[in-house]
Design a protein around this motif. Structure first.
Motif, mmCIF file in Angstrom:
data_model
loop_
_atom_site.group_PDB
_atom_site.id
_atom_site.type_symbol
_atom_site.label_atom_id
_atom_site.label_comp_id
_atom_site.label_asym_id
_atom_site.label_seq_id
_atom_site.Cartn_x
_atom_site.Cartn_y
_atom_site.Cartn_z
ATOM 1 N N SER A 1 1.935 35.649 -20.110
ATOM 2 C CA SER A 1 2.597 35.923 -19.044
ATOM 3 C C SER A 1 1.662 33.919 -18.717
ATOM 4 O O SER A 1 2.327 33.866 -17.987
ATOM 5 C CB SER A 1 3.054 36.222 -17.897
ATOM 6 O OG SER A 1 2.310 36.988 -17.190
ATOM 7 N N ASP B 1 9.892 28.977 -23.327
ATOM 8 C CA ASP B 1 10.837 28.936 -24.806
ATOM 9 C C ASP B 1 11.754 29.525 -24.140
ATOM 10 O O ASP B 1 11.681 30.585 -23.323
ATOM 11 C CB ASP B 1 10.272 28.959 -26.062
ATOM 12 C CG ASP B 1 9.284 30.353 -25.970
ATOM 13 O OD1 ASP B 1 9.887 32.047 -24.697
ATOM 14 O OD2 ASP B 1 8.055 31.154 -26.059
ATOM 15 N N ARG C 1 12.048 32.829 -25.019
ATOM 16 C CA ARG C 1 12.430 34.165 -24.743
ATOM 17 C C ARG C 1 11.533 34.461 -23.713
ATOM 18 O O ARG C 1 11.809 35.123 -22.926
ATOM 19 C CB ARG C 1 10.969 34.297 -25.791
ATOM 20 C CG ARG C 1 10.229 35.958 -25.185
ATOM 21 C CD ARG C 1 9.498 36.350 -26.124
ATOM 22 N NE ARG C 1 8.915 37.907 -25.581
ATOM 23 C CZ ARG C 1 7.795 37.677 -25.801
ATOM 24 N NH1 ARG C 1 7.208 36.634 -24.884
ATOM 25 N NH2 ARG C 1 6.988 38.888 -24.567
ATOM 26 N N TRP C 2 10.716 33.267 -22.843
ATOM 27 C CA TRP C 2 9.957 33.162 -21.640
ATOM 28 C C TRP C 2 11.707 33.003 -20.744
ATOM 29 O O TRP C 2 11.040 33.172 -19.491
ATOM 30 C CB TRP C 2 9.037 32.460 -21.653
ATOM 31 C CG TRP C 2 7.575 33.305 -21.802
ATOM 32 C CD1 TRP C 2 7.442 32.764 -23.337
ATOM 33 C CD2 TRP C 2 7.017 34.315 -21.765
ATOM 34 N NE1 TRP C 2 6.320 33.843 -23.857
ATOM 35 C CE2 TRP C 2 6.391 34.615 -22.135
ATOM 36 C CE3 TRP C 2 7.634 35.288 -20.077
ATOM 37 C CZ2 TRP C 2 5.413 35.802 -22.011
ATOM 38 C CZ3 TRP C 2 6.603 36.450 -20.069
ATOM 39 C CH2 TRP C 2 5.437 36.589 -21.568
ATOM 40 N N ARG D 1 14.586 33.876 -20.788
ATOM 41 C CA ARG D 1 15.091 35.425 -20.741
ATOM 42 C C ARG D 1 14.068 35.949 -19.463
ATOM 43 O O ARG D 1 14.797 36.690 -18.888
ATOM 44 C CB ARG D 1 15.450 35.776 -21.408
ATOM 45 C CG ARG D 1 16.729 35.633 -23.084
ATOM 46 C CD ARG D 1 16.806 36.278 -23.681
ATOM 47 N NE ARG D 1 16.015 35.864 -24.694
ATOM 48 C CZ ARG D 1 15.257 36.449 -25.976
ATOM 49 N NH1 ARG D 1 15.871 34.731 -26.303
ATOM 50 N NH2 ARG D 1 13.950 35.959 -26.032
ATOM 51 N N ILE D 2 13.382 36.008 -19.943
ATOM 52 C CA ILE D 2 12.199 37.186 -19.243
ATOM 53 C C ILE D 2 12.720 36.252 -17.417
ATOM 54 O O ILE D 2 12.793 37.660 -16.487
ATOM 55 C CB ILE D 2 10.985 36.742 -19.374
ATOM 56 C CG1 ILE D 2 10.904 37.856 -20.704
ATOM 57 C CG2 ILE D 2 9.723 37.376 -18.420
ATOM 58 C CD1 ILE D 2 9.308 38.100 -21.721
#
Length: 129
Positions: A24, A51, A53-54, A56-57
């Motif tokens: 992370s 980006d 993906r990150w 959303r996390i």
């Protein structure tokens, strides 16, 4: 998070010698960049640097959803960072041990010894965390 909590976390991350091992790290590096640039901290500012993906996390992780009291947020965040560091160091040690065994099996003892030195260095780092 309060400004004091963000400063404590930023200081911890900047003094950490295992940040590069964290999966992370992009999130933490982006948060450090926001802090260094003197921008008002907002999840939107941080999110814009990540980006999808990150993003959303990050959107699933907020202290308000976790029930952390504002007064305890910095301590809780530092505790989580230490746990992440320990996991990253454990994974790195495991990876190095696997590589060492493979190199020994291949007969590449010089490279195996080099990785053993690296393993000792990583283990020394883990005792500092």
């Amino acid at each position: 998070l309060s400004a004091d909590a963000r400063k404590a976390i930023t200081h911890y991350l900047l003094s950490s010698n295992v940040l590069h091992l964290l999966d992370s790290r992009i999130v933490f590096e982006s948060a450090i960049a926001v802090e260094r640039e003197g921008l008002p901290f907002a999840l939107e500012t941080l999110n814009a640097r990540l980006d999808p993906r990150w993003q959303r996390i990050l959107s699933t992780l907020t202290f308000s959803d976790l029930g952390v009291q504002q007064s305890e947020a910095a301590q809780q965040a530092l505790h989580c960072l230490r746990a992440l560091e320990n996991k990253a160091l454990e994974a790195r040690c495991s990876d190095l041990k696997t590589q060492i065994r493979a190199l020994e099996h291949e007969g590449n003892f010089q490279e195996a010894l080099r990785l053993m030195t690296e393993l000792d260095r990583v283990k020394g780092t883990s005792s500092e965390v």
